[in-house]
Design a protein around this motif. Structure first.
Motif, mmCIF file in Angstrom:
data_model
loop_
_atom_site.group_PDB
_atom_site.id
_atom_site.type_symbol
_atom_site.label_atom_id
_atom_site.label_comp_id
_atom_site.label_asym_id
_atom_site.label_seq_id
_atom_site.Cartn_x
_atom_site.Cartn_y
_atom_site.Cartn_z
ATOM 1 N N VAL A 95 116.546 -12.777 72.617
ATOM 2 C CA VAL A 95 115.307 -13.538 72.483
ATOM 3 C C VAL A 95 114.743 -13.476 71.081
ATOM 4 O O VAL A 95 113.800 -14.189 70.765
ATOM 5 C CB VAL A 95 114.234 -13.039 73.485
ATOM 6 N N SER A 96 115.296 -12.665 70.230
ATOM 7 C CA SER A 96 114.758 -12.567 68.877
ATOM 8 C C SER A 96 115.130 -13.757 68.013
ATOM 9 O O SER A 96 114.676 -13.870 66.885
ATOM 10 C CB SER A 96 115.242 -11.275 68.211
ATOM 11 N N MET A 97 115.952 -14.676 68.549
ATOM 12 C CA MET A 97 116.333 -15.849 67.774
ATOM 13 C C MET A 97 115.152 -16.767 67.567
ATOM 14 O O MET A 97 115.082 -17.499 66.588
ATOM 15 C CB MET A 97 117.466 -16.603 68.475
ATOM 16 N N GLY A 98 114.189 -16.773 68.439
ATOM 17 C CA GLY A 98 112.975 -17.564 68.270
ATOM 18 C C GLY A 98 113.184 -19.027 68.616
ATOM 19 O O GLY A 98 114.121 -19.415 69.290
ATOM 20 N N VAL A 99 112.283 -19.848 68.094
ATOM 21 C CA VAL A 99 112.312 -21.276 68.356
ATOM 22 C C VAL A 99 113.465 -21.898 67.593
ATOM 23 O O VAL A 99 113.691 -21.572 66.434
ATOM 24 C CB VAL A 99 110.974 -21.925 67.904
ATOM 25 N N PRO A 100 114.228 -22.794 68.215
ATOM 26 C CA PRO A 100 115.331 -23.422 67.509
ATOM 27 C C PRO A 100 114.827 -24.224 66.318
ATOM 28 O O PRO A 100 113.755 -24.818 66.368
ATOM 29 C CB PRO A 100 115.963 -24.338 68.556
ATOM 30 N N GLU A 101 115.583 -24.215 65.258
ATOM 31 C CA GLU A 101 115.228 -24.981 64.067
ATOM 32 C C GLU A 101 115.455 -26.462 64.352
ATOM 33 O O GLU A 101 116.191 -26.837 65.257
ATOM 34 C CB GLU A 101 116.090 -24.543 62.882
ATOM 35 N N CYS A 102 114.851 -27.305 63.528
ATOM 36 C CA CYS A 102 115.065 -28.736 63.669
ATOM 37 C C CYS A 102 116.546 -29.033 63.512
ATOM 38 O O CYS A 102 117.197 -28.519 62.612
ATOM 39 C CB CYS A 102 114.258 -29.500 62.621
ATOM 40 N N GLY A 103 117.090 -29.830 64.386
ATOM 41 C CA GLY A 103 118.492 -30.194 64.323
ATOM 42 C C GLY A 103 119.314 -29.512 65.394
ATOM 43 O O GLY A 103 120.367 -30.004 65.775
ATOM 44 N N SER A 104 118.868 -28.366 65.890
ATOM 45 C CA SER A 104 119.654 -27.656 66.892
ATOM 46 C C SER A 104 119.315 -28.105 68.305
ATOM 47 O O SER A 104 120.024 -27.785 69.236
ATOM 48 C CB SER A 104 119.429 -26.149 66.759
ATOM 49 N N CYS A 105 118.253 -28.851 68.471
ATOM 50 C CA CYS A 105 117.827 -29.321 69.789
ATOM 51 C C CYS A 105 117.313 -30.751 69.631
ATOM 52 O O CYS A 105 116.456 -31.003 68.785
ATOM 53 C CB CYS A 105 116.732 -28.405 70.329
ATOM 54 N N PRO A 106 117.808 -31.705 70.408
ATOM 55 C CA PRO A 106 117.388 -33.104 70.224
ATOM 56 C C PRO A 106 115.893 -33.313 70.394
ATOM 57 O O PRO A 106 115.283 -34.070 69.641
ATOM 58 C CB PRO A 106 118.164 -33.862 71.304
ATOM 59 N N GLN A 107 115.268 -32.630 71.369
ATOM 60 C CA GLN A 107 113.830 -32.823 71.572
ATOM 61 C C GLN A 107 113.033 -32.285 70.396
ATOM 62 O O GLN A 107 112.083 -32.908 69.936
ATOM 63 C CB GLN A 107 113.365 -32.155 72.875
ATOM 64 N N VAL A 108 113.428 -31.115 69.905
ATOM 65 C CA VAL A 108 112.732 -30.531 68.758
ATOM 66 C C VAL A 108 112.940 -31.413 67.538
ATOM 67 O O VAL A 108 112.016 -31.634 66.754
ATOM 68 C CB VAL A 108 113.230 -29.087 68.493
ATOM 69 N N GLU A 109 114.151 -31.943 67.375
ATOM 70 C CA GLU A 109 114.439 -32.817 66.236
ATOM 71 C C GLU A 109 113.574 -34.069 66.280
ATOM 72 O O GLU A 109 113.016 -34.488 65.266
ATOM 73 C CB GLU A 109 115.923 -33.198 66.218
ATOM 74 N N ARG A 110 113.438 -34.687 67.467
ATOM 75 C CA ARG A 110 112.588 -35.881 67.586
ATOM 76 C C ARG A 110 111.143 -35.556 67.271
ATOM 77 O O ARG A 110 110.453 -36.315 66.593
ATOM 78 C CB ARG A 110 112.712 -36.464 68.994
ATOM 79 N N PHE A 111 110.661 -34.412 67.754
ATOM 80 C CA PHE A 111 109.279 -34.023 67.495
ATOM 81 C C PHE A 111 109.059 -33.771 65.999
ATOM 82 O O PHE A 111 108.072 -34.219 65.428
ATOM 83 C CB PHE A 111 108.926 -32.775 68.308
ATOM 84 N N CYS A 112 110.007 -33.064 65.359
ATOM 85 C CA CYS A 112 109.888 -32.800 63.917
ATOM 86 C C CYS A 112 109.909 -34.103 63.131
ATOM 87 O O CYS A 112 109.150 -34.269 62.170
ATOM 88 C CB CYS A 112 111.016 -31.880 63.448
ATOM 89 N N GLN A 113 110.759 -35.056 63.539
ATOM 90 C CA GLN A 113 110.828 -36.340 62.848
ATOM 91 C C GLN A 113 109.525 -37.113 63.022
ATOM 92 O O GLN A 113 109.042 -37.747 62.082
ATOM 93 C CB GLN A 113 112.007 -37.174 63.367
ATOM 94 N N ALA A 114 108.931 -37.045 64.215
ATOM 95 C CA ALA A 114 107.653 -37.729 64.446
ATOM 96 C C ALA A 114 106.568 -37.148 63.546
ATOM 97 O O ALA A 114 105.767 -37.892 62.968
ATOM 98 C CB ALA A 114 107.245 -37.613 65.913
ATOM 99 N N ILE A 115 106.533 -35.833 63.389
ATOM 100 C CA ILE A 115 105.543 -35.202 62.515
ATOM 101 C C ILE A 115 105.781 -35.624 61.071
ATOM 102 O O ILE A 115 104.842 -35.953 60.341
ATOM 103 C CB ILE A 115 105.571 -33.669 62.670
ATOM 104 N N ARG A 116 107.053 -35.648 60.639
ATOM 105 C CA ARG A 116 107.352 -36.073 59.264
ATOM 106 C C ARG A 116 106.931 -37.520 59.050
ATOM 107 O O ARG A 116 106.387 -37.871 58.001
ATOM 108 C CB ARG A 116 108.841 -35.892 58.969
ATOM 109 N N ASP A 117 107.166 -38.399 60.040
ATOM 110 C CA ASP A 117 106.780 -39.802 59.920
ATOM 111 C C ASP A 117 105.270 -39.946 59.797
ATOM 112 O O ASP A 117 104.776 -40.721 58.972
ATOM 113 C CB ASP A 117 107.271 -40.600 61.123
ATOM 114 N N VAL A 118 104.527 -39.201 60.599
ATOM 115 C CA VAL A 118 103.065 -39.267 60.553
ATOM 116 C C VAL A 118 102.567 -38.770 59.199
ATOM 117 O O VAL A 118 101.685 -39.370 58.585
ATOM 118 C CB VAL A 118 102.438 -38.440 61.699
ATOM 119 N N GLU A 119 103.144 -37.685 58.697
ATOM 120 C CA GLU A 119 102.717 -37.163 57.401
ATOM 121 C C GLU A 119 103.006 -38.160 56.291
ATOM 122 O O GLU A 119 102.179 -38.366 55.403
ATOM 123 C CB GLU A 119 103.412 -35.834 57.113
ATOM 124 N N MET A 120 104.176 -38.832 56.340
ATOM 125 C CA MET A 120 104.493 -39.836 55.321
ATOM 126 C C MET A 120 103.535 -41.009 55.416
ATOM 127 O O MET A 120 103.078 -41.535 54.398
ATOM 128 C CB MET A 120 105.935 -40.312 55.465
#
Length: 129
Positions: A95-120
């Motif tokens: 469990v010490s691996m923590g939250v998956p980084e962007c790219g390792s999980c499709p849902q996390v990747e979509r969420f990270c991309q949405a945040i990047r789009d909003v910031e841009m």
């Protein structure tokens, strides 16, 4: 205007003043309508900023709960007898691996991309204004 209406209601000055007032009201109406797209854009920007802040706050809460759960799990595993703890550590994903980084999980990747789009979007809108 009132002087003209009182002294000489049928004069041509009265109609000229009424035309001037009508023109002023038309100009006011035009200016208000020109401002509406800008107002709608600013409202949309504020709504997106609020949604971004809410999502970031939710992420912070999730991370906090996850850290608490990880600490409790580590404490529980460490309090077990050593033979059982070793078996659990080898069979359960660490469990010490923590939250998956962007790219390792499709849902996390979509969420990270949405945040990047909003910031841009917000950055480009702030630059353009």
């Amino acid at each position: 205007m009132l002087d003209i209406l009182i002294k000489c209601p049928s004069s041509s000055l009265r109609t000229k003043k009424l035309d001037d007032l009508e023109l002023l009201f038309c100009n006011f109406h035009h200016l208000i309508n020109k401002f509406r797209p800008h107002q709608a854009l600013e409202t949309l920007i504020q709504m997106v900023k609020i949604q971004k802040d809410q999502k970031l706050h939710l992420i912070e809460q999730i991370n906090s709960k996850m850290e608490t759960a990880q600490a409790g799990l580590h404490t529980t595993i460490n309090s077990l007898p050593s033979s059982l703890a070793h078996t659990i550590k080898t069979e359960v994903v660490d469990v010490s691996m923590g939250v998956p980084e962007c790219g390792s999980c499709p849902q996390v990747e979509r969420f990270c991309q949405a945040i990047r789009d909003v910031e841009m979007l917000l950055d480009s809108e702030l630059i353009n204004t």
